[in-house]
Design an enzyme around this catalytic site. Structure first.
Site, short mmCIF file in Angstrom:
data_model
loop_
_atom_site.label_atom_id
_atom_site.label_comp_id
_atom_site.label_asym_id
_atom_site.label_seq_id
_atom_site.Cartn_x
_atom_site.Cartn_y
_atom_site.Cartn_z
N HIS A 8 -12.91 27.78 -32.32
CA HIS A 8 -12.98 26.50 -31.58
C HIS A 8 -11.65 26.23 -30.89
O HIS A 8 -10.74 25.62 -31.48
CB HIS A 8 -13.35 25.35 -32.52
CG HIS A 8 -13.61 24.05 -31.81
ND1 HIS A 8 -14.79 23.35 -31.96
CD2 HIS A 8 -12.85 23.32 -30.96
CE1 HIS A 8 -14.75 22.26 -31.22
NE2 HIS A 8 -13.56 22.22 -30.61
N HIS A 10 -10.37 25.35 -26.71
CA HIS A 10 -10.69 25.22 -25.28
C HIS A 10 -9.62 25.94 -24.48
O HIS A 10 -8.44 25.62 -24.63
CB HIS A 10 -10.73 23.74 -24.89
CG HIS A 10 -11.70 22.95 -25.72
ND1 HIS A 10 -12.94 22.59 -25.26
CD2 HIS A 10 -11.62 22.48 -26.99
CE1 HIS A 10 -13.59 21.92 -26.20
NE2 HIS A 10 -12.80 21.83 -27.27
N HIS A 186 -20.14 19.92 -29.85
CA HIS A 186 -19.20 18.93 -30.40
C HIS A 186 -20.00 17.72 -30.89
O HIS A 186 -20.77 17.13 -30.12
CB HIS A 186 -18.22 18.44 -29.34
CG HIS A 186 -17.11 19.40 -29.03
ND1 HIS A 186 -17.31 20.65 -28.54
CD2 HIS A 186 -15.75 19.25 -29.14
CE1 HIS A 186 -16.14 21.25 -28.36
NE2 HIS A 186 -15.17 20.42 -28.71
N GLU A 189 -17.08 13.73 -34.14
CA GLU A 189 -15.63 13.64 -33.93
C GLU A 189 -15.29 12.21 -33.53
O GLU A 189 -14.66 11.47 -34.27
CB GLU A 189 -15.18 14.64 -32.84
CG GLU A 189 -13.69 14.58 -32.54
CD GLU A 189 -13.32 15.27 -31.22
OE1 GLU A 189 -14.18 15.39 -30.33
OE2 GLU A 189 -12.13 15.64 -31.06
N ASP A 267 -8.37 23.74 -31.54
CA ASP A 267 -8.95 22.84 -30.52
C ASP A 267 -8.21 22.92 -29.18
O ASP A 267 -8.67 23.59 -28.26
CB ASP A 267 -9.01 21.41 -31.05
CG ASP A 267 -10.13 20.59 -30.42
OD1 ASP A 267 -10.94 21.15 -29.66
OD2 ASP A 267 -10.20 19.37 -30.69
N ASP A 268 -7.10 22.23 -29.05
CA ASP A 268 -6.27 22.22 -27.83
C ASP A 268 -4.81 22.23 -28.29
O ASP A 268 -4.11 21.21 -28.21
CB ASP A 268 -6.54 20.94 -27.02
CG ASP A 268 -8.02 20.74 -26.72
OD1 ASP A 268 -8.52 21.41 -25.81
OD2 ASP A 268 -8.67 19.94 -27.42
N1 ADE Z 1 -12.50 18.96 -24.85
C1 ADE Z 1 -11.30 19.44 -25.19
N2 ADE Z 1 -10.97 19.01 -26.42
C2 ADE Z 1 -11.99 18.25 -26.87
C3 ADE Z 1 -12.25 17.53 -28.06
N3 ADE Z 1 -11.38 17.51 -29.08
N4 ADE Z 1 -13.40 16.85 -28.15
C4 ADE Z 1 -14.28 16.87 -27.13
N5 ADE Z 1 -14.09 17.53 -26.00
C5 ADE Z 1 -12.96 18.22 -25.86
ZN ZN Z 2 -13.11 20.88 -29.09
#
Ligand code: ADE
Ligand code: ZN
Length: 320
Positions: A8, A10, A186, A189, A267-268
């Site tokens: 997971h 992006h 997703h 969250e 995630d990011d």
């Molecule tokens: N796009 C990038 N990061 C995300 C996240 N944590 N939740 C939803 N969409 C995303």
């Molecule tokens: Zn994500």
């Protein structure tokens, strides 16, 4: 070093501020609104997504994306990762002026280079953006169903979970499933347990991105465990976005104790000041996982990976 797998992340959210600054110089763009003192600037989910979108606009050709994928995977391999799945977004590509074909070809080239140089295996999960609405997500699914690529093995949905109902996206996910793609979405969250339940009922994923707010409903937690649904848990992201106030409040240990299949991802990572290695360390420090338990998390991720069985066998064999 514990071997790791990430399912997971992006790809646009994996661009380091240094790389984005380099791209900004290349294209002569002022990015002081989103990067200050070498860090991304944002304050909540909405402004995070905005900064992410602005950064993504600086990747404008096939080679830019090859560089982004190779740079991220090289870094990940250095952290002990042997496998990576990245979420890709043809909508971001089009907004930056690329064709989806050039975008995917560039990313695939970066994945190929990383495999050759660093031995890390990679796959892509095409995503639609929830806040763009059901038609846009369906368009993303149709594109990838009609233009299959051997390294695009999954379909998912990211973006603002607070918008639209899961059933609005059922057709998009049916198209992707019928095309033979693995399914993840997703949920749980920014919205609570009902969002996870709706995703399971209407979109039938084998994995849920985050899913952590399922903890609000004991019956749902039992369902996740019974059905073997895998959660792509990103603790550092959850704390950065204030989904939970602290690691002590994070449900990873409770979900794991309840028999839910949990994995760890970043995630990011640069947006949330994290990395895959940092997530494994968070699990060690805050959730009490030792080396064996961390390796079991990697095994769960590989078992849930959207990858052909021969590659899965080879990857699992590397865990010993
Ligand atoms: N796009 C990038 N990061 C995300 C996240 N944590 N939740 C939803 N969409 C995303
Ligand atoms: Zn994500």
């Amino acid at each position: 070093m514990v071997l790791k797998a990430e399912i997971h992340c992006h790809i646009e959210g994996a661009a380091s501020p240094a790389l984005v600054e380099e791209q900004a110089r290349k294209y002569g763009v002022d990015i002081s609104a989103i990067i200050r003192d070498g860090s991304y600037v944002w304050s909540d989910f909405t402004t995070f997504l905005r900064a992410y979108d602005v950064a993504s606009m600086l990747f404008r050709c096939e080679e830019d994306y090859a560089l982004l994928a190779e740079t991220y995977l090289a870094d990940l391999a250095g952290q002990g990762a042997i496998y990576s799945e990245v979420f890709i977004s043809t909508d971001h590509a089009v907004n930056a002026g690329l064709t989806p074909h050039a975008y995917i070809t560039g990313l695939a080239e970066g994945i190929r280079r990383a495999r050759e140089k660093y031995g890390i295996e990679g796959r892509m999960i095409a995503t639609g953006l929830r806040h763009e609405g059901p038609e846009a997500v369906e368009r993303a699914a149709r594109y990838i169903a009609a233009n299959p690529h051997p390294l695009v093995t999954g379909f998912g949905m990211a973006g603002d979970e607070r918008m639209h109902a899961p059933e609005d996206f059922a057709r998009a996910f049916d198209i992707a499933r019928d095309a033979g793609l693995g399914i993840t979405v997703h949920a749980g969250e920014l919205v609570g347990a009902e969002s996870v339940r709706g995703a399971l009922d209407h979109l039938r994923p084998s994995r849920i991105g985050h899913g952590v707010r399922a903890i609000e409903d004991a019956a749902l937690v039992r369902r996740l465990a019974d059905e073997g649904v895998v959660l792509e848990v990103c603790p550092g992201s959850n704390i950065a976005l204030s989904v939970f106030p602290s690691y002590g409040d994070h449900p990873f240990p409770a979900l794991r104790d309840a028999g839910v299949k949990v994995t760890l991802s970043s995630d990011d990572p640069p947006f949330f000041h994290t990395s895959l290695a940092a997530e494994y360390e968070i699990a060690r420090t805050h959730f009490g996982l030792d080396d064996d338990a961390l390796l079991a998390v990697t095994r769960t991720a590989l078992e849930a990976a959207f990858v052909d069985e021969e590659t899965r066998r080879e990857l699992l064999a590397r865990l010993g």
